[in-house]
Design an enzyme around this catalytic site. Structure first.
Site, mmCIF file in Angstrom:
data_model
loop_
_atom_site.group_PDB
_atom_site.id
_atom_site.type_symbol
_atom_site.label_atom_id
_atom_site.label_comp_id
_atom_site.label_asym_id
_atom_site.label_seq_id
_atom_site.Cartn_x
_atom_site.Cartn_y
_atom_site.Cartn_z
ATOM 1 N N GLU A 190 0.822 -1.204 0.000
ATOM 2 C CA GLU A 190 0.000 0.000 0.000
ATOM 3 C C GLU A 190 0.857 1.255 0.000
ATOM 4 O OE1 GLU A 190 -3.126 0.036 -0.436
ATOM 5 O OE2 GLU A 190 -3.861 -1.950 0.123
ATOM 6 N N ARG A 194 0.545 3.778 -3.258
ATOM 7 C CA ARG A 194 -0.089 5.065 -2.960
ATOM 8 C C ARG A 194 0.945 6.180 -2.799
ATOM 9 N NH1 ARG A 194 -5.637 4.061 -0.099
ATOM 10 N NH2 ARG A 194 -5.764 1.798 -0.078
ATOM 11 N N ASP A 322 -4.820 -10.039 -8.087
ATOM 12 C CA ASP A 322 -5.074 -9.195 -9.244
ATOM 13 C C ASP A 322 -3.874 -8.471 -9.848
ATOM 14 O OD1 ASP A 322 -4.917 -7.684 -6.959
ATOM 15 O OD2 ASP A 322 -6.768 -6.564 -7.269
ATOM 16 N N GLU A 455 -12.294 0.002 -10.305
ATOM 17 C CA GLU A 455 -11.861 -0.958 -11.334
ATOM 18 C C GLU A 455 -12.749 -0.961 -12.578
ATOM 19 O OE1 GLU A 455 -9.656 -1.609 -7.881
ATOM 20 O OE2 GLU A 455 -11.842 -1.662 -8.064
ATOM 21 N N THR A 539 -1.020 0.531 -10.364
ATOM 22 C CA THR A 539 -2.312 -0.036 -9.969
ATOM 23 C C THR A 539 -3.126 0.913 -9.109
ATOM 24 O OG1 THR A 539 -3.335 -2.093 -9.186
ATOM 25 C CG2 THR A 539 -1.567 -1.175 -7.836
#
Length: 578
Positions: A190, A194, A322, A455, A539
């Site tokens: 994360e 981010r 994913d 998404e 992502t």
């Protein structure tokens, strides 16, 4: 005597009484003075305007020079032939032959921009410097270690939307208040997608060195996570002391998506700093997995960081699996599709063969969906998280020949229809977290919350760029209106505890600003805005510049049934709140 007469004669022209007796000459002198004054004023004004024009022209020249340098860099080492067929060209670039910015798209783009401004202003007012805003209680919460996640996550969205004042205020906070030597434990994944991704993107867009300095600082704090025998990182780390671990519920294992989705950011950082250590750490993971990559290219969600072996676990394109597959494709694009990064593409194509073995159709309406695999059994469940797949397939279809590319594009469009119906099938027109497909029942909401995920909109953006089919814009607009109706409050945007009842939660996710609103804005923008020829998205939807990778530049060549936990905390993993 003559000189005296001449001097007296000249002196009289400056005497007022001379002109009082001669009104015509007085009028002439007044007109002459006015003309001289106006000429001087006009020259000064014109000079000022010219200076402004010259300054603007210099800025534009600098921008064009940078663009030209980037184009030359991207062309260096590339041996791809130019396709003359317009369909193939559109497939390759995702850019329409004719650029359009119709009034409806412009109006919708401004509505999305206003939503972003409302979300940002609420964050700035009630949660400045905190990770996320809780709109109902009007306070901030540090969900990700107190690193200003929403602020950093939003940088490139503010920049792309032209919210310059807000961008500059965020930049000042980062320069003065963002630091990473904290006695806190954070998610490596994360924090990478981010914070590191957000800082790198802001640097690529603005050229401001402060963002690169901060990016290097946080990456250095994360690097000890990769110090394992296999090179597969631990998923959690203490930023101050470098202590690493994995969550207890993983039984010591690392998570596939968490461990295999840092390549874009760390490769980009090595390229920007000319320091190979970041790229080497992140790519060692892929090298390790490449050695024993299965024939179907599908990996379980758990990896052993000590041995590098694949532990038993679900195979899924949803939570915890994913973005591994996403980064195989995007690392190939990020390197400008050269021979050095070809192995990424080969691994991705292998995984896409495996993906097709998971594709099923519902009854009676024939919705195409991606099932999950546990052992040898397929389970008829699909996460909304897996709705990134249509966009990934559209993006990757250009690497195939026309026939094979068309097949994957068709699958992308079928899956996008299913994902859109995740939204349309609920009373609120917002999607639940996951869906089950029972025989004769098409789709049923499983976990019924909505936490503003991006998404489906992400895939609509890619499909719009590659097909120019306005249907995808209409679907995106419908989803945006559902967010406006159900999620907007006076103090920000919230998720829903239940998409059937519309009950609201008390959290504005950082990725709502970083991804959901950004992809909506780009969905209604000309394709020259963040061109897919020049940029690749991580992502978390942070655009990073494509930089050609060549071997000589780098000095090296690349060589039982189990339930998925629902109690996780993060963008790819779900939330604790429910």
């Amino acid at each position: 005597m003559a000189r005296k007469t001449s001097s007296s004669s000249t002196f009289r022209y400056v005497q007022p009484r001379y002109y009082i007796k001669r009104p015509k000459r007085l009028a002439f002198v007044i007109l002459l003075c006015i003309s001289i004054a106006w000429f001087v004023y006009d020259r000064q004004l014109l000079n000022k305007e010219h200076q402004q024009d010259i300054f603007k022209l210099k800025q534009e020249v600098t921008r064009l020079q940078k663009t030209l340098e980037d184009m030359k860099g991207n062309m260096n080492g590339s041996e791809e032939s130019i396709q003359t067929d317009q369909k193939i060209n559109k497939f390759k670039t995702g850019v329409s032959v004719v650029e359009e910015d119709d009034p409806i798209s412009l109006q919708r783009r401004e509505k999305v921009k206003e939503a972003m401004l409302h979300a940002w202003t609420s964050y700035e007012k009630y949660a400045w410097g905190k990770d996320e805003l809780k709109p109902h209680s009007m306070n901030g919460v540090d969900s990700f270690g107190g690193l200003g996640a929403t602020l950093v996550d939003s940088l490139d969205t503010l920049f792309i939307m032209g919210l310059d004042t807000q961008f500059q205020r965020a930049r000042e906070w980062i320069a003065k208040s963002l630091y990473f030597k904290k006695n806190i434990e954070v998610s490596v994944f994360e924090t990478t997608i981010r914070v590191l991704g957000g800082l790198l993107s802001a640097y690529d867009l603005s050229g401001d060195e402060v963002f690169l300095e901060k990016a290097r600082d946080v990456a250095d704090k994360l690097l000890p996570a990769w110090d394992t025998p296999s090179g597969i990182p631990y998923n959690r780390i203490n930023l101050a002391y470098g202590n690493t671990n994995n969550p207890r519920w993983t039984r010591g294992n690392s998570i596939l998506a968490d461990s295999g989705s840092e390549q874009l950011e760390f490769i980009a950082l090595s390229q920007r700093t000319n320091d190979p250590k970041y790229q080497e750490k992140a790519e060692k993971v892929i090298k390790e997995l490449h050695r024993s990559f299965p024939e179907d290219g599908l990996l379980p969600i758990y990896l052993n960081p000590l041995t590098g072996t694949k532990s038993a676990g679900a195979i899924t394109f949803g939570a915890m699996g994913d973005s591994f597959y996403e980064y195989l494709l995007k690392a190939w694009i990020q390197g400008n599709k050269t021979e050095v990064v070809k192995f990424y593409r080969e691994m991705w194509e292998t995984s896409m063969k495996g993906l097709q073995s998971l594709v099923k159709k519902s009854t009676p309406s024939s919705f195409v969906y991606i099932s999950e695999k546990l052992g040898n059994a397929l389970f008829d469940k699909m996460d909304e998280l897996a709705c990134f797949v249509p966009g990934m397939l559209a993006l990757g279809s250009s690497g195939y020949g026309p026939g094979e590319g068309d097949k994957f594009m068709a699958l992308a469009e079928e899956l996008a229809w299913t994902c859109y119906n995740f939204y349309q099938s609920t009373p609120t027109k917002l999607a639940g977290e996951n869906y089950y497909f029972r025989k004769g029942e098409d789709m049923n909401v499983g976990t019924s919350w909505n936490i503003q995920r991006p998404e489906t909109i992400e895939s609509l953006f890619y499909l719009w760029r590659f097909t120019r089919n306005k249907t995808y814009q209409e679907w995106g607009w419908n989803i945006f209106q559902a967010f406006e109706k159900n999620s907007r409050t006076e103090t920000g945007y919230v998720g829903l505890k239940d998409v059937n009842t519309g009950d609201k939660d008390n959290m504005m996710q950082s990725f709502f600003l970083a991804e959901t609103l950004k992809y909506l804005y780009l969905l209604f923008s000309p394709s020259s805005v963040i061109s897919l020829d020049e940029w690749v998205f991580n992502t978390e939807a942070h655009p990073l510049r494509i930089v050609t990778r060549n071997a000589h530049q780098e000095g090296q060549s690349m060589d039982q049934e189990e339930k998925i936990p629902r109690h996780l905390h993060g963008r790819k993993e779900g939330r604790l709140d429910y």
